[in-house]
Motif scaffolding. Structure first.
Motif, short mmCIF file in Angstrom:
data_model
loop_
_atom_site.label_atom_id
_atom_site.label_comp_id
_atom_site.label_asym_id
_atom_site.label_seq_id
_atom_site.Cartn_x
_atom_site.Cartn_y
_atom_site.Cartn_z
N UNK A 36 0.96 -1.10 0.00
CA UNK A 36 0.04 -0.17 0.00
C UNK A 36 1.02 1.26 0.06
N UNK A 37 2.06 1.06 0.60
CA UNK A 37 2.83 2.53 0.56
C UNK A 37 3.96 2.47 -0.05
N UNK A 38 4.75 1.30 -0.51
CA UNK A 38 6.02 1.54 -0.80
C UNK A 38 6.09 1.47 -2.43
N UNK A 39 6.67 2.50 -2.73
CA UNK A 39 6.75 2.74 -4.48
C UNK A 39 8.17 2.42 -4.74
N UNK A 40 8.17 2.18 -6.27
CA UNK A 40 9.45 1.92 -6.68
C UNK A 40 10.70 2.92 -6.39
N UNK B 122 11.73 -8.63 2.82
CA UNK B 122 12.46 -8.33 1.90
C UNK B 122 11.83 -8.67 0.45
N UNK B 123 11.13 -9.70 0.35
CA UNK B 123 10.70 -10.18 -1.27
C UNK B 123 9.67 -8.96 -1.32
N UNK B 124 8.70 -8.76 -0.38
CA UNK B 124 7.57 -8.03 -0.63
C UNK B 124 8.00 -6.50 -0.82
N UNK B 125 8.92 -6.08 -0.19
CA UNK B 125 9.66 -4.79 -0.79
C UNK B 125 10.24 -4.90 -1.95
N UNK B 126 10.99 -5.63 -2.33
CA UNK B 126 11.51 -5.95 -3.55
C UNK B 126 10.42 -6.02 -4.85
N UNK B 127 9.48 -6.92 -4.57
CA UNK B 127 8.60 -7.29 -5.64
C UNK B 127 7.57 -5.72 -5.76
N UNK C 252 9.08 -2.91 -5.90
CA UNK C 252 10.07 -1.83 -6.35
C UNK C 252 11.01 -1.17 -5.60
N UNK C 253 10.43 -1.68 -4.27
CA UNK C 253 11.44 -0.83 -3.06
C UNK C 253 12.79 -1.27 -2.92
N UNK C 254 13.59 -0.56 -2.01
CA UNK C 254 14.92 -0.96 -1.67
C UNK C 254 15.07 -1.31 -0.06
N UNK C 255 15.29 -2.97 0.28
CA UNK C 255 15.80 -2.93 1.50
C UNK C 255 16.99 -2.32 2.14
#
Ligand SMILES: Cc1ncc(COP(=O)(O)O)c(C=O)c1O
Length: 383
Positions: free
Chosen positions: A108-112, A127-132, A134-137
């Motif tokens: 809902x909140x993390x953009x590329x 981490x996989x959810x952040x990456x999927x 487009x975010x960067x852990x």
């Protein structure tokens, strides 16, 4: 067969260590203390609530956010435990376990291009959810075998791109319970920023030795930017039900529900009624700390004369054992050898660490019957 080409969203995702170790435990016929689930049945009263709900007419879709009576019970539980007030209709959503709550909160909140700070070792879904998305852990390793958080290092990782921080207390796999001072530090650190907090509190009721769970919801300035994720699966020994919830202020919950609507729309309807009935007795969750503390004590007292070193876990149902006086092997090798040669499966911690840091610690789950724990003790004393 013609295969259309595409770029994997998660090209580097290894097989989950839980799958690896559970499979190995099965093929080697080993005692499985690796994955985090009980080997005892849930409370018969909870099952009665399910049977009753199943016989009623709850077989069609539930409301998007969950049935109102369950959300009311959740709001009451949070108020009772942490003194925080959440509006059942506007600020609580019932989810498919904590995993979906966390997935939805991140999506809902993390953009590329957004950065999300994750404390390592970390549960494997963040981490996989952040990456999927487009975010960067941005990974911050907890320090040493005691897993202390260097909060200055966390503060130093904040940039203009930081969208979110994810914390987990009580912490899997270390068993650490974050202190009031740590939560206040975090609260002050985030003041005046636009950073959101995802607080993974699935082990909220599993806290020992008179310690207190410091939910993000206890701290008003933190709660105002937090999505608190919880799990009935963990709390009521029913991990296979995949039932959980997210609590967050209305302005965040509105966005959360936009994603929730098109990921699942709603969650298992009869189980929501069963949980509503069961939650009416607070003893069903308030007694859990003592219940698991007894199991922890049985386990750690049983292996007191073994060659493993340990600090009694403060929370969760995991105990870390330090084998550095027994072997020079890596923790992955050691976990494999214990499974194959001694018939006991555990989880090597390095796989959850930044740069696979290896502190020679293995994680054992003590959410097990006394009989299983005694068998585990017998094995561990021989190593
Ligand atoms: C820290 C942590 N968060 C989340 C989860 C997932 O919870 P659920 O089974 O409710 O999806 C687990 C399960 O092991 C966990 O250990």
């Amino acid at each position: 067969m013609v295969q259309p080409s595409f770029n994997s969203k998660l090209p580097e995702l290894p097989e989950s260590i839980f799958t690896t170790m559970s499979m190995m435990a099965k093929t080697e016929n080993a005692l499985n203390l690796s994955q985090g689930f009980p080997d005892f049945p849930p409370d018969a009263k909870l099952l009665d609530c399910v049977h009753e709900a199943m016989r009623k007419d709850y077989h069609q879709y539930a409301p998007l956010g969950g049935i109102y009576p369950l959300r009311e019970q959740i709001a009451e539980k949070i108020e009772r435990c942490y003194g925080a007030s959440y509006h059942p209709q506007k600020e609580i959503t019932v989810t498919v376990g904590a995993t979906q709550a966390i997935f939805t909160a991140i999506t809902a909140f993390v953009y590329p291009g957004d950065e999300v700070i994750v404390l390592k070792p970390a549960y494997d879904c963040y981490e996989p959810t952040i990456v999927a998305n487009g975010g960067r852990p941005v990974l911050v390793q907890m320090k040493g075998k005691e897993h202390q958080v260097d909060w200055d290092e966390v503060a130093g990782c904040i940039t203009s791109k930081t969208r979110m921080i994810i914390i987990n207390t009580p912490h899997n796999p270390s068993g650490r319970v974050f202190s009031r001072e740590e939560m206040q530090l975090l609260e002050n650190m985030l003041k005046g920023t636009d950073i959101l907090l995802v607080s993974d509190e699935v082990y909220e009721h599993l806290v020992f030795d008179g310690l207190q769970h410091e939910s993000a919801s206890r701290f008003p300035d933190l709660a105002s930017r937090s999505l608190v994720c919880a799990s009935f699966g963990k709390t009521f020994h029913v991990t296979g039900w995949k039932m959980g919830y997210c609590a967050a202020p209305e302005y965040l919950m509105k966005e959360f529900q936009k994603i929730h609507e098109f990921a699942v729309f709603c969650v298992n309807h009869p189980l929501q009624h069963a949980l509503t009935a069961y939650l009416k007795n607070p003893e069903h969750y308030l007694g859990l700390g003592k219940f698991f503390e007894k199991k922890r004590n049985l386990f750690i007292e049983g292996i007191a004369n073994s060659r493993f070193k340990l600090e009694p876990t403060q929370g969760t149902y995991f105990q870390l054992l330090d084998y550095s006086e027994i072997s020079e092997e890596s923790d992955v090798q050691m976990a494999e050898r214990l499974t194959k040669d001694y018939g006991i499966a555990s989880i090597p911690i390095s796989v959850f660490n930044k740069d696979l840091v290896d502190n020679r610690q293995l994680r054992f789950c003590f959410a097990k019957k006394e009989e299983t724990l005694n068998k585990a003790i017998d094995i561990l004393l021989k190593i």
